[in-house]
Design a protein around this motif. Structure first.
Motif, PDB file in Angstrom:
ATOM      1  N   LEU A  32      47.029  49.531  31.066  1.00 13.33           N
ATOM      2  CA  LEU A  32      46.304  48.259  31.069  1.00 13.33           C
ATOM      3  C   LEU A  32      47.144  47.171  31.745  1.00 13.33           C
ATOM      4  O   LEU A  32      46.633  46.385  32.546  1.00 13.33           O
ATOM      5  N   MET A  33      48.441  47.144  31.433  1.00  7.49           N
ATOM      6  CA  MET A  33      49.297  46.127  32.038  1.00  7.49           C
ATOM      7  C   MET A  33      49.516  46.411  33.529  1.00  7.49           C
ATOM      8  O   MET A  33      49.695  45.494  34.322  1.00  7.49           O
ATOM      9  N   ALA A  34      49.476  47.684  33.910  1.00  9.41           N
ATOM     10  CA  ALA A  34      49.551  48.009  35.341  1.00  9.41           C
ATOM     11  C   ALA A  34      48.326  47.442  36.052  1.00  9.41           C
ATOM     12  O   ALA A  34      48.434  46.816  37.118  1.00  9.41           O
ATOM     13  N   GLY A  35      47.156  47.644  35.451  1.00  7.83           N
ATOM     14  CA  GLY A  35      45.930  47.092  36.031  1.00  7.83           C
ATOM     15  C   GLY A  35      45.956  45.575  36.067  1.00  7.83           C
ATOM     16  O   GLY A  35      45.543  44.954  37.043  1.00  7.83           O
ATOM     17  N   THR A  36      46.461  44.980  34.990  1.00 13.37           N
ATOM     18  CA  THR A  36      46.551  43.520  34.920  1.00 13.37           C
ATOM     19  C   THR A  36      47.500  42.981  35.985  1.00 13.37           C
ATOM     20  O   THR A  36      47.238  41.951  36.595  1.00 13.37           O
ATOM     21  N   THR A  37      48.583  43.712  36.205  1.00 14.42           N
ATOM     22  CA  THR A  37      49.517  43.305  37.260  1.00 14.42           C
ATOM     23  C   THR A  37      48.809  43.309  38.609  1.00 14.42           C
ATOM     24  O   THR A  37      48.928  42.368  39.397  1.00 14.42           O
ATOM     25  N   LEU A  38      48.025  44.369  38.849  1.00 16.39           N
ATOM     26  CA  LEU A  38      47.250  44.444  40.093  1.00 16.39           C
ATOM     27  C   LEU A  38      46.298  43.255  40.236  1.00 16.39           C
ATOM     28  O   LEU A  38      46.053  42.768  41.337  1.00 16.39           O
ATOM     29  N   ALA A  39      45.756  42.794  39.105  1.00 15.95           N
ATOM     30  CA  ALA A  39      44.770  41.705  39.148  1.00 15.95           C
ATOM     31  C   ALA A  39      45.428  40.350  39.320  1.00 15.95           C
ATOM     32  O   ALA A  39      44.808  39.428  39.840  1.00 15.95           O
ATOM     33  N   THR A  40      46.680  40.195  38.867  1.00 15.04           N
ATOM     34  CA  THR A  40      47.295  38.861  38.909  1.00 15.04           C
ATOM     35  C   THR A  40      48.212  38.666  40.114  1.00 15.04           C
ATOM     36  O   THR A  40      48.271  37.571  40.659  1.00 15.04           O
TER      37      THR A  40
END
Lengths: 308, 278
Positions: free
Chosen positions: A276-284
């Motif tokens: 989830l944090m990997a995806g969030t990193t991609l989004a931010t």
């Protein structure tokens, strides 16, 4: 890190001189830096924590209390996260929408902003008041009817001429792109920028027989490039970060945008924090990079709207 | 040249607002025709304890993320409005949460608030303080949500204040110093009045975004526990898209609009009206 040399700063003053104004100023300055450093750390730590979490192994994540740095850097998390959910598809969808919104907003809002700033036509005052009023309308007051318009869009998605029978624009690019493509804020901002240009330029061009559209496109617009960069950055950013509208109008996984994809991934995989944090990193990260590159324009956009 | 933008605004803003107003007097579930029921939806909304809770929560959230956060933002702006070498760095750090998606930062905070492996409880236990179930406690959920709200919104407020501070006329301050006005006195009699237009703008934009907090609630608490963090927007969303009570949701959305209108006009009276003369 900046904090350490602040703490070191006061001892540099010679003993006994602590009451001189210079020493007091230095102490004040040290305290100022300390407070600001604490604030800056609070602002940035969540992002650092996000990236560190995205690189942790399940064992690291289960540790109590959690270790700050990963015991083992799990770079493979990113590949696994992309395999677990189509984050790249989500990001691509967000990118398509953000680019479309930016392009459409730049053309249509700048034309409108120019016309409102420079041309006197019947009802121009009223149209301007209309845009200012539109600025004031909360998203939540218009979003339900907007959804209904999209849902009952005639002759789309199996709908008949009266908008019945099908799903209209739901789950299509139309719904994702069209309703949010032009913002009153951009019209307003462009108007502010065009207002500042000298009238002589426009009059000279008019005497030379250049059309109004030509004056806008070839004479005035090149002079407000900063306005274009500002509106482009702000539009792109808010479009990429938008959540509720894409949540409402999309159903299938392949149409989801990154923010909706993240929220769905969270409900479906409750404990996969690293992914989830990997995806969030991609989004931010794209937005942070964009901001760092165009900081001057972001600042100008917000400050301009505020002070004039 | 203004026609395309005008048409767009008419279709996607003008008509929807009028439609929301009209539908707010009907009972409508999308499948069957709307039926006129007068002001029943409004009576229902004000009679519903959950929506009332949502209004109260929205006001509490707005109080902390608007006036309180504005005071903090002004303080940070004043600290940055000095000859600092690292000013740009600090400004950037404070502003970054503003440009990142609320969904993304809410997910990060969800993880920070995690009762078992979260960063916050780890930091607290380091200082010997007790751990909390932040988001599932009726006491702590709202403060936890407000904290993220302040954290994310402070950058824009600070930035506008900083820009306004930097454009203040320097000679007025020199004159005040010559007259022997203390720095506190200068702040209250010069800086604050001169910042009025900025304050008005920050207030209006912040109130609009505070009253529309939704993404945060959606990710962090789902309005819970026991409706302690539900907001007007969240109730509108639930009525319209979970319960399909569209007419009722429209009435709730009109109530939200009226709240914003009153606050903006009141602030204009108190604040902006005066600056209009300059």
């Amino acid at each position: 890190m900046a904090g350490t040399d602040l703490v070191a700063a006061p001892p540099r003053t010679t003993p006994g001189s602590s009451r001189t104004p210079a020493a007091r100023r230095r102490l004040e300055r040290g305290a100022l830096y300390l407070v600001l450093t604490v604030i800056a750390v609070v602002m940035v730590v969540p992002f650092v924590w996000m990236i560190l979490t995205s690189l942790k192994t399940p064992q690291d994540l289960a540790a109590t209390p959690p270790s700050f740095l990963p015991a083992q850097w799990a770079w493979g998390n990113y590949a696994e996260a992309l395999a677990a959910a189509p984050f790249l598809t989500y990001a691509r969808n967000s990118l398509i929408i953000a680019v479309s919104h930016t392009a459409i907003n730049l053309v249509i809002a700048s034309m409108a902003g120019y016309a409102l700033a420079r041309l006197r036509f019947r009802g121009s005052e009223l149209v301007f008041i209309g845009f200012v009023a539109a600025l004031m309308i909360p998203t939540y007051t218009k979003i339900i009817p907007e959804f209904l318009i999209v849902r009952f869009m005639p002759l789309f998605g199996g709908n008949d001429i009266l908008g019945q029978g099908g799903t209209g624009w739901l789950d299509t690019w139309w719904a994702l792109i069209v309703p949010g493509a032009v913002t009153p804020f951009a019209v307003f901002l462009f108007r502010q920028f065009y207002l500042d240009l000298p009238v002589e330029l426009e009059e000279a061009a008019r005497l030379d027989g250049v059309s109004e559209l030509g004056i806008w496109a070839r004479i005035m617009t090149p002079l407000v490039k900063p306005a274009f960069i500002t509106v482009a950055l702000l539009t792109f950013e808010s479009s990429w970060n938008n959540f509720l509208w894409p949540l409402l109008v999309t159903r299938t996984d392949s149409m989801r945008v990154i923010q909706v994809g993240l929220s769905v991934f969270r409900t479906e995989n409750d404990t996969q924090w690293a992914f989830l944090m990997a995806g969030t990193t991609l989004a931010t990260v794209p937005m942070v990079v964009l901001f760092l590159l165009g900081q001057k324009y972001f600042v100008r956009g917000f400050a301009n709207a505020g002070i004039k | 040249m203004v026609a395309p933008a005008f048409l767009h605004a008419l279709i996607w803003i003008g008509i929807p607002v009028v439609a929301a107003f009209v539908l707010s007097f009907t009972s409508y579930d999308v499948l069957t025709q709307p039926r006129f029921i007068g002001i029943q939806n409004y009576l229902d909304a004000f009679g519903d304890p959950v929506f009332r809770r949502g209004m109260l929560n929205t006001l509490v959230y707005a109080f902390f993320t608007v006036p309180v956060a504005m005071a903090i933002a002004l303080l940070i702006a004043l600290m940055l409005d000095t000859q600092l070498r690292a000013r740009a760095l600090f400004r950037t750090a404070v502003f970054i949460p503003q440009v990142t998606a609320t969904i993304a930062v809410a997910l990060v905070w969800l993880w920070i608030y995690d009762p078992r492996s979260g960063l916050l409880n780890a930091v607290l236990s380091f200082f010997g303080l007790p751990a909390q179930n932040w988001l599932s406690s009726t006491t702590w959920a709202m403060p936890a949500v407000i904290t993220v709200g302040i954290w994310q919104g402070i950058g824009l407020k600070m930035l506008i204040y900083l820009a306004a501070l930097q454009s203040l006329p320097k000679d007025v301050y020199e004159a005040a110093s010559v007259d022997g006005a203390s720095r506190t006195r200068q702040f209250f009699s010069l800086t604050l009045p001169l910042l009025r237009p900025a304050t008005f703008f920050v207030f209006v934009t912040s109130v609009i975004s505070a009253f529309q907090a939704f993404d945060l609630i959606y990710i962090l608490t789902d309005g819970g526990p026991a409706n302690t963090t539900t907001m007007m927007t969240y109730e509108i969303y639930k009525s319209a898209f979970r319960e399909f009570r569209v007419g009722y949701a429209c009435a709730q959305s009109i109530v939200l609009f009226v709240f914003l209108l009153i606050l903006t006009l009141a602030n204009r009276r108190l604040n902006g009206g005066d600056s209009g003369r300059h």
